[in-house]
Design an enzyme around this catalytic site. Structure first.
Site, PDB file in Angstrom:
ATOM      1  N   HIS A 378       0.770  -1.294  -0.086  1.00 56.44           N
ATOM      2  CA  HIS A 378      -0.188   0.078  -0.028  1.00 56.44           C
ATOM      3  C   HIS A 378       0.733   1.197   0.053  1.00 56.44           C
ATOM      4  O   HIS A 378       0.317   2.254   0.084  1.00 56.44           O
ATOM      5  CB  HIS A 378      -0.852   0.071   1.197  1.00 56.44           C
ATOM      6  CG  HIS A 378      -2.257  -0.802   0.979  1.00 56.44           C
ATOM      7  ND1 HIS A 378      -3.257  -0.270   0.431  1.00 56.44           N
ATOM      8  CD2 HIS A 378      -2.333  -2.196   1.435  1.00 56.44           C
ATOM      9  CE1 HIS A 378      -4.222  -1.115   0.567  1.00 56.44           C
ATOM     10  NE2 HIS A 378      -3.784  -2.354   0.981  1.00 56.44           N
ATOM     11  N   LYS A 569      -8.634  14.300   3.587  1.00 64.13           N
ATOM     12  CA  LYS A 569      -7.751  13.030   3.468  1.00 64.13           C
ATOM     13  C   LYS A 569      -6.736  13.212   4.776  1.00 64.13           C
ATOM     14  O   LYS A 569      -6.763  14.303   5.437  1.00 64.13           O
ATOM     15  CB  LYS A 569      -6.898  13.022   2.479  1.00 64.13           C
ATOM     16  CG  LYS A 569      -6.210  14.236   2.135  1.00 64.13           C
ATOM     17  CD  LYS A 569      -5.342  14.037   0.654  1.00 64.13           C
ATOM     18  CE  LYS A 569      -6.348  14.145  -0.584  1.00 64.13           C
ATOM     19  NZ  LYS A 569      -6.677  13.066  -1.176  1.00 64.13           N
ATOM     20  N   ARG A 570      -6.126  12.304   5.200  1.00 64.87           N
ATOM     21  CA  ARG A 570      -5.236  12.240   6.198  1.00 64.87           C
ATOM     22  C   ARG A 570      -4.292  13.514   6.012  1.00 64.87           C
ATOM     23  O   ARG A 570      -3.964  13.652   5.022  1.00 64.87           O
ATOM     24  CB  ARG A 570      -4.252  11.005   6.711  1.00 64.87           C
ATOM     25  CG  ARG A 570      -5.081  10.031   7.489  1.00 64.87           C
ATOM     26  CD  ARG A 570      -5.561  10.442   8.583  1.00 64.87           C
ATOM     27  NE  ARG A 570      -4.828  10.453   9.690  1.00 64.87           N
ATOM     28  CZ  ARG A 570      -4.394   9.634  10.515  1.00 64.87           C
ATOM     29  NH1 ARG A 570      -5.217   8.540  10.752  1.00 64.87           N
ATOM     30  NH2 ARG A 570      -3.457   9.714  11.565  1.00 64.87           N
ATOM     31  N   LYS A 575       0.711  14.564   1.076  1.00 66.69           N
ATOM     32  CA  LYS A 575      -0.414  14.983   0.398  1.00 66.69           C
ATOM     33  C   LYS A 575      -0.714  16.480   0.160  1.00 66.69           C
ATOM     34  O   LYS A 575      -1.584  16.884  -0.222  1.00 66.69           O
ATOM     35  CB  LYS A 575      -1.514  14.618   1.177  1.00 66.69           C
ATOM     36  CG  LYS A 575      -1.642  13.003   1.457  1.00 66.69           C
ATOM     37  CD  LYS A 575      -2.915  12.342   2.503  1.00 66.69           C
ATOM     38  CE  LYS A 575      -3.063  11.008   2.684  1.00 66.69           C
ATOM     39  NZ  LYS A 575      -3.522  10.239   1.523  1.00 66.69           N
ATOM     40  N   THR A 677      -8.335   6.794  -2.884  1.00 64.70           N
ATOM     41  CA  THR A 677      -9.693   6.306  -3.339  1.00 64.70           C
ATOM     42  C   THR A 677     -10.719   7.222  -3.014  1.00 64.70           C
ATOM     43  O   THR A 677     -11.722   7.328  -3.557  1.00 64.70           O
ATOM     44  CB  THR A 677     -10.181   4.915  -2.125  1.00 64.70           C
ATOM     45  OG1 THR A 677      -9.760   5.246  -0.774  1.00 64.70           O
ATOM     46  CG2 THR A 677      -9.509   3.792  -2.628  1.00 64.70           C
ATOM     47  N   LYS A 681     -14.321   8.695  -5.219  1.00 62.50           N
ATOM     48  CA  LYS A 681     -15.441   9.062  -4.670  1.00 62.50           C
ATOM     49  C   LYS A 681     -16.155  10.458  -5.212  1.00 62.50           C
ATOM     50  O   LYS A 681     -17.160  10.698  -5.632  1.00 62.50           O
ATOM     51  CB  LYS A 681     -15.355   9.205  -3.030  1.00 62.50           C
ATOM     52  CG  LYS A 681     -15.360   7.631  -2.574  1.00 62.50           C
ATOM     53  CD  LYS A 681     -14.761   7.801  -0.987  1.00 62.50           C
ATOM     54  CE  LYS A 681     -14.155   6.446  -0.780  1.00 62.50           C
ATOM     55  NZ  LYS A 681     -13.346   6.468   0.675  1.00 62.50           N
TER      56      LYS A 681
END
Length: 843
Positions: A378, A569-570, A575, A677, A681
């Site tokens: 992952h 998101k985290r 990110k 993911t 969405k």
């Protein structure tokens, strides 16, 4: 809370969730009243909203139980190959509405509850999220369970029943504060304790090599108590099981050690054993080498493998007598999927059971183990890879350490034979890493002990093959696969965006719910004015509803016609929430310097949790809230720009914000996000993506056409080239005046007047230690955001792109992902067979 629907609105509610017959409604009412009066309220005169929620949950659960039992009977009769999905995280969210949708009960329940003078949505809001995961990995596991049940696979999810899930996030004075998530305090109507299947798990002790074989003795025992949760497929009467283990101390725990008669102390010490399932480690993409975490990983593996072997041996329904004694056929009947390296101990544990307990020959046991296990990788971030100290294994799992050494020796002998004299290659490929502290590389263990290794998006799987596991790929290329992640369309379209699901069903029928590729049929309606208007109307309704929610929660007036620009998101440096912050500041400075100019109004929303020990992530949250504080209170800005930090982002909040978003930000440095993911969405819910060519964004651009996403910035090869040249943030800072102004403002305390040096660590990191090269993509990002503004000013063209994105999102269904796993890794075939419901005789 949303305002209750008017009668007219209720009558035309959603065909897609199943038309309710009057009989169904009467039956639901009757069952609801029975549960309310006899199960719950009993001698109290007045029911609370929570009583109503539990009465409805029990009513819906009644519809599950018969199907659940019948499904298990069906599997025992047919004895199919069983799939075991092992994950330390299952981020399930709420269960009530999902169960109603999958059983086709939602309309009946809605009507029955309405007739009783109650509001279904208000009851749904009472349910606690089951937050037994951190982010993408745990939520993926939840989507996979839904798809496996919908595809009729005999599949089981195995994990830990954490007493405390991912912490609740409070924002206090702009800082994240963690609160324990006591999600079980009112009980959980969806689980069933199964004490009859309780199993022992051993720790510590020593290894005794005897003539009869190896024995692991003098161990400390902890009991694993299973709790089962039903997992319904979509309208196929299949109900699979998620089994989560809870740690319990045996009754004699530590009493022998306390021979001085300190009985009280001994009983209190039971907590030490039971702490194993107390709390979820709140780290995402970061390895924390704590002994308790290693205990959790072994605990779930040891309990699960005993369960798997018991089920393999006695394949008759309700029977515990062994039917099979030979393990030759084990890999034909059992597939174990390791969700990342957390359950990697499955490999040495299966070897231990086969060799030490079942007396299978070592080479045969190794062949069985490899054919049974498969590993999903992952992440490629080095700080996320699990590398456990050998000394910890020596103490906690001495027999497993011996087995790992033996497996590694076998593996290295094989490599040495193929690459004679290549000592460096042996070092790189060893499961044991030498150094100051000897460590076990769990990813290497997974690769050598599995028959299949997969990444979770095409670009990620290529990086896995060409870089992270390059040596292993050269050795066994046939092992490596790609399985691009997906999301379940039941929760992430039907449940959270019924308005959109309904107008899609009107145009193309309901087949897309179980075959998302049918969304391609919407391409025929891209120029259909009625459809364009309907899609825009649904989005606007979702925005109005979410704006009302935000106003209630945050007391901030939201302009519902502004662009809802969302990054949830985290919180993590890779990110790049900081890139988003720099854009917000740049927009603010442009508005300030030219207040009379017309601007596309934006509401920038950023949400996500920071790991409690991750200083920089917590600073990023403080920066976002501080920027919001300044911008939201500046009269020059008005409703042109708002910056909101969405507190306590979780599954149930995602279900509200994603359908309301116009723009989805997926802006990680190319080569760092394995898949994503959230991006999927947003796509299926009609938001356009601004993003880098990273993770699944690459395939989204391929499906919809790159011109229908807002793609910017460096590609993987550009990042690599910049690494070779040497990334110098100073160059960008000096060359780009808007960037320099934004950094100077952060640095000078413009956004933190009460503590001017507050963000010195953030600025220092960006200028001198930024692994993720925020400045290098700033210029391209700001330019791309200008293109977003341009398109947003033409609502018709914007909506046409939205329709194209929705139409091209079919690939990103977890049904497609699981079908690929089933055929290409597990060797099973999905089944469209509908199990007869409990009220009909079995065939």
């Amino acid at each position: 809370m949303a305002a209750p629907l008017s009668d007219g609105d209720r009558r035309k509610q959603i065909s897609v969730r199943g038309i309710a017959g009057l009989g169904d409604v009467a039956e639901v009412r009757k069952s609801f009243n029975r549960h309310l009066h006899f199960t719950l309220v009993k001698d109290r005169n007045v029911a609370t909203p929570r009583d109503y929620y539990f009465a409805l949950a029990h009513t819906v659960r009644d519809h599950l139980v018969g199907r659940w039992i019948r499904t298990q009977q069906h599997y025992y009769e047919r004895d199919p190959k069983r799939i075991y999905y092992l994950s330390l995280e299952f981020y399930m969210g709420r269960t009530l509405q999902n169960t109603m949708v999958n059983l086709g009960l939602q309309n009946a329940c809605d009507e029955a509850i309405y007739q009783l003078g109650l509001d279904l949505e208000e009851l749904e809001e009472i349910e606690e999220d089951a937050g037994l995961g951190n982010g993408g990995l745990g939520r993926l596991a939840a989507c996979f369970l839904d798809s496996m049940a919908t595809l009729g696979l005999a599949a089981y999810g195995y994990g830990i029943r954490y007493e405390f899930g991912i912490f609740n996030q409070k924002i206090v004075d702009g800082w994240q504060v963690e609160e324990a998530d006591d999600w079980l305090r009112y009980g959980n109507p969806w689980e069933k304790a199964r004490p009859e299947y309780m199993l022992p798990v051993h720790f510590y002790g020593r290894v005794d090599h005897t003539p009869e074989g190896v024995k692991w003795i003098d161990t400390q025992v902890v009991l694993a108590m299973p709790y089962d949760t039903p997992v319904p497929g979509y309208k196929n009467n299949t109900v699979n099981t998620m089994r989560l283990w809870s740690a319990k101390a045996p009754n004699d725990f530590n009493l022998r050690e306390f021979n001085m008669g300190d009985y009280i102390e001994a009983v209190l010490d039971r907590n030490l054993a039971e702490n194993i399932s107390r709390v979820l480690y709140p780290n995402d993409n970061f390895f924390e080498g704590k002994e308790l975490r290693l205990k959790q990983e072994y605990f779930v593996v040891a309990a699960t493998l005993q369960d798997i072997i018991r089920r393999f041996k006695s394949s008759k329904f309700g029977c515990r007598d062994p039917v099979r004694t030979c393990f030759e056929t084990f890999p034909d009947k059992v597939a174990i999927q390791l969700n990342d390296t957390h359950p990697a101990l499955s490999i040495p544990e299966l070897m231990r059971i086969l060799v030490d307990v079942e007396k299978v020959d070592w080479d045969k046991a190794w062949e069985i183990t490899k054919r049974t296990c498969a590993y999903t990788n992952h992440t490629v971030l080095p700080e996320a890879l699990e590398r456990w100290p050998v000394s910890m294994f020596e103490k906690l799992l001495p027999r497993h350490l011996e087995i790992i050494y033996a497996l590694n020796q076998m593996h290295l002998d094989h490599v040495a034979a193929l690459y004679p004299g290549n000592i460096d290659r042996l070092r790189r490929m060893s499961v044991i890493e030498e150094g100051d502290c000897k460590r076990i590389n769990m990813a290497h263990l997974c690769v050598i002990g599995s028959h299949a290794v997969n990444g979770v998006a095409r670009i990620h799987s290529d990086i896995v093959k060409n870089s992270v596991f390059k040596d292993f790929y050269e050795l066994e290329p046939e092992k490596f696969q790609n399985k691009t992640n997906g999301i379940t369309p039941r929760r992430w379209l039907l449940l959270c965006n019924p308005g959109l699901a309904d107008i899609i069903a009107e145009k193309i029928g309901e087949g897309f719910i179980t075959d998302l590729s049918q969304l391609k049929k919407l391409l025929d309606f891209i120029n259909n004015e009625t459809f364009i208007r309907d899609v825009a109307k649904v989005k606007q309704e979702n925005k109005l509803k979410f704006a009302a929610y935000l106003e209630e929660q945050y007391k901030v007036k939201i302009n519902p016609s502004s662009m809802f620009d969302v990054q949830v998101k985290r919180i993590h440096e890779y990110k790049r929430q900081l890139l988003n912050c720099l854009h917000a500041i740049t927009l603010y400075n442009r508005i300030r310097s030219n207040p009379s100019k017309s601007f596309v109004p934006r509401t920038i929303m950023i949400g996500g949790k920071a790991a409690p020990g991750y200083h920089m992530a917590k600073m990023i949250i403080k920066l976002i809230t501080s920027i919001g504080e300044v911008i939201n209170n500046d009269p020059y800005v008005g409703d042109k720009l708002k910056v909101i930090f969405l507190e306590n982002y979780r599954v149930s909040l995602a279900e509200k914000v994603i359908p309301a978003a116009d723009l989805s930000q997926q802006i990680s440095t190319a080569g760092t996000e394995a898949s994503g993911t959230g991006n999927m969405k947003f796509m299926v819910n009609g938001a356009l993506t601004i993003g880098t060519m990273d993770g699944a964004n690459v395939e989204m651009a391929e499906e919809a056409g790159e011109e229908n996403l807002f793609i910017f910035g460096m590609r993987v090869e550009d990042v690599e080239a910049l690494d070779r040249k040497g990334y110098n943030a100073q160059e960008f800072y000096e060359r780009l005046p808007e960037l320099r102004q934004a950094i100077d403002q952060i640095s000078s305390g413009f956004f933190s007047p009460r503590d001017p040096g507050c963000f010195k660590d953030v600025v220092n990191m960006l200028m001198y230690h930024d692994r993720f090269k925020v400045f290098a993509d700033y210029e391209a990002y700001i330019k791309c955001q200008g293109q977003v503004d341009q398109l947003f000013m033409d609502p018709r063209e914007w909506t046409k792109k939205v329709i194209r994105n929705i139409a091209c999102s079919g690939k990103f269904s977890s049904d497609r992902t699981i079908t690929e796993y089933a055929r290409e890794i597990w060797g099973v075939e999905p089944s469209a067979t509908k199990i007869p419901p409990p009220n009909l005789p079995r065939d």
